[in-house]
Write an enzyme that holds these catalytic residues in place. Structure first.
Site, short mmCIF file in Angstrom:
data_model
loop_
_atom_site.label_atom_id
_atom_site.label_comp_id
_atom_site.label_asym_id
_atom_site.label_seq_id
_atom_site.Cartn_x
_atom_site.Cartn_y
_atom_site.Cartn_z
N THR A 1 -3.57 6.38 -21.80
CA THR A 1 -3.40 5.04 -21.30
C THR A 1 -1.80 4.62 -21.55
O THR A 1 -0.89 5.49 -22.44
CB THR A 1 -4.36 4.31 -22.07
OG1 THR A 1 -3.98 4.25 -23.49
CG2 THR A 1 -5.71 4.35 -21.78
N GLU B 1 -0.73 4.67 -0.63
CA GLU B 1 -1.49 5.94 -0.86
C GLU B 1 -0.53 7.27 -0.58
O GLU B 1 0.07 7.21 0.43
CB GLU B 1 -2.61 6.03 0.15
CG GLU B 1 -3.79 4.94 -0.46
CD GLU B 1 -4.75 4.88 0.64
OE1 GLU B 1 -4.70 5.66 1.68
OE2 GLU B 1 -5.89 4.11 0.42
N LYS C 1 -1.57 1.05 -25.06
CA LYS C 1 -2.08 0.90 -26.73
C LYS C 1 -0.87 1.19 -27.60
O LYS C 1 -0.15 0.00 -27.55
CB LYS C 1 -2.98 2.21 -27.12
CG LYS C 1 -4.67 2.05 -26.20
CD LYS C 1 -5.45 3.20 -26.47
CE LYS C 1 -6.90 2.95 -25.97
NZ LYS C 1 -6.99 3.56 -24.61
N TYR D 1 0.91 -1.22 -0.05
CA TYR D 1 0.02 -0.04 0.04
C TYR D 1 0.89 1.24 -0.04
O TYR D 1 1.89 1.36 0.82
CB TYR D 1 -0.84 -0.03 1.38
CG TYR D 1 -2.42 -0.28 0.84
CD1 TYR D 1 -3.14 0.34 0.02
CD2 TYR D 1 -3.15 -1.37 1.48
CE1 TYR D 1 -4.48 0.21 -0.44
CE2 TYR D 1 -4.41 -1.63 1.23
CZ TYR D 1 -5.15 -0.95 0.19
OH TYR D 1 -6.23 -0.90 -0.17
N ASP E 1 -6.16 14.24 -24.65
CA ASP E 1 -6.23 13.05 -24.21
C ASP E 1 -5.49 11.88 -25.62
O ASP E 1 -6.19 11.99 -26.54
CB ASP E 1 -7.56 12.42 -24.33
CG ASP E 1 -7.62 10.79 -24.03
OD1 ASP E 1 -6.85 10.16 -24.13
OD2 ASP E 1 -9.00 10.37 -23.53
N1 DSN Z 1 -11.55 1.54 -25.58
C1 DSN Z 1 -10.45 2.24 -25.97
C2 DSN Z 1 -10.67 2.05 -27.49
O1 DSN Z 1 -10.77 0.70 -27.96
O2 DSN Z 1 -10.52 3.08 -28.49
C3 DSN Z 1 -10.74 3.76 -25.90
O3 DSN Z 1 -10.05 4.01 -24.36
#
Ligand code: DSN
Length: 412
Positions: free
Chosen positions: A231, A61, A234, A59, A205
């Site tokens: 994210t 935090e 990807k 943990y 984003d």
């Molecule tokens: N779910 C994602 C996508 O497939 O584009 C976006 O965050």
């Protein structure tokens, strides 16, 4: 790809065969199929080793040096290194590496910048935006006053003049650029100018394109935006997770919004995996990889066009291609299901002004496997054969998929 895949499934078989068996079947699906979902990729064995580590036990935090738990000296060191790598990779002043996902990253920014009822402006999810940019079914559409912009239905492109007019009228406190389904470069300079003109905080984003940005294959939003979210799994090819980059003036508000605002304890094993990913993404081989992702997407767009598909915007600048299916008379989701049955995964989606909708295909995963231009043409043929669906096409497509997967083995 760094390291050799650890045999976690083999290890687990002894202790939990039921779970191990589902994992094994998923591994076979990944190994024996072609992955064209634009938001998916294959994390390296080194990234996965960090994810499956003892750091999950801790943990922590708070932020490094200011934790609510004892015993954080080593995770502090690790998380600080992760922050420094993220800042260096993207040229950012500050970073928070704790968001559990891209949605959490966006939620934290919105919490940090907006009060309930404040106006935010983002891309309409029906035109390619993400649900956290203001979809009515999402917290963002529930708690904030959302004004959405779309694409020009004639050419599928962002109309910056129209966005500027909308922003002047709406006077948003937060302006968001970035998309889940937009195949062209987004001009962050124009968005930054609009945000400045209306006094909005400007957030990008970059979840879909983060790897391309890291590898120099896409314009970097960091110099233009106040805050950038992403994210890490990807095009960036790291663990499933989120990241926030920002200017110095925003970091205290962002840190408080992540914890205690929307999250409790950070997932330090995932933070370690993000650090490994940022190191991998700084290598020259990753630059080559991202150039190939874009090159493959351009070839795939051309090959799909040659097969009779109507390519939204006429092509691509990034890792994805959107194809309208009206001339094939099959719906996007219908084709997604047929492709699934032929061992190719992609997304069906609705497209503005299209009766059938279309498909979204991406090249990050197949490029990680080492495929190139010749293979993109074979993949386009598989999609066209499946869309036409004559007797015998399934066998032909499955045979092509099998030969490609054998030639370009996953974690080979
Ligand atoms: N779910 C994602 C996508 O497939 O584009 C976006 O965050």
């Amino acid at each position: 790809m760094q390291g050799k895949l650890l045999d976690s499934i083999g290890f687990l078989k002894e202790f939990d065969p039921a779970i191990a068996e589902t994992m094994e079947r998923e591994f076979i699906r990944q190994k024996d199929g072609l992955e064209l979902i634009a938001s998916e990729n294959y994390a390296s064995p080194a990234v996965m080793a960090a994810m499956g580590s003892i750091l999950t036990n801790k943990y922590a935090e708070g932020i490094p040096g200011d934790r609510h738990y004892g015993g954080c000296q080593f995770v502090d060191e690790m998380e600080s290194l992760c922050i420094e790598r993220a800042k260096a990779l993207f040229g950012a002043e500050c970073a928070n590496v704790q968001p559990h996902s891209g949605s959490q990253a966006n939620a934290a920014v919105e919490l940090a910048i907006l009060q309930p009822g404040d106006t935010m402006m983002g891309m309409d999810p029906g035109s390619g935006g993400h649900m956290t940019h203001g979809d009515a079914t999402n917290y963002s559409g529930t708690y904030y006053n959302v004004v959405s912009y779309g694409v020009d239905p004639q050419n599928g492109l962002l109309d910056y003049d129209r966005i500027r007019d909308q922003a002047k009228k709406a006077q948003p406190k937060l302006l968001i650029a970035g998309a889940s389904a937009y195949p062209r470069q987004i001009d962050f300079q124009i968005f930054a100018d609009i945000a400045r003109e209306v006094g909005a905080v400007f957030m990008v984003d970059m979840a879909h394109i983060a790897g391309l940005v890291a590898g120099g294959a896409h314009m970097n939003p960091v110099p233009y935006a106040d805050i950038v979210t992403t994210t890490t799994h990807k095009t960036l090819r790291g663990p499933r997770g989120g990241l926030i980059l920002c200017r110095e003036e925003f970091i205290d508000r962002i840190n408080d919004a992540v914890f205690p605002g929307i999250q409790g304890g950070p997932l330090e094993h995932i933070v370690a995996a993000k650090a490994v990913c940022f190191r991998e993404a700084a290598e020259d081989s990753f630059k080559t990889y991202t150039r190939n992702v874009v090159k493959n997407a351009k070839v795939l767009a051309e090959a799909l066009s040659d097969e009779g598909f109507d390519i939204v915007t006429g092509g691509t600048d990034n890792h994805m291609v959107l194809a309208d299916l009206q001339s094939f008379g099959v719906s996007g989701h219908g084709l997604q299901n047929k492709m699934d049955a032929n061992n190719i995964t992609l997304n069906g989606l609705s497209l503005p002004g299209s009766a059938t909708g279309g498909i979204r295909v991406g090249t990050p995963a197949v490029t990680t496997r080492g495929m190139g231009e010749a293979e993109m043409k074979q993949i386009a043929r598989c999609i066209a054969l499946t869309a036409r669906d004559f007797p015998g096409t399934t066998d032909e497509v499955k045979a092509i998929v099998k030969s490609l997967c054998e030639k370009y083995p996953l974690y080979g």
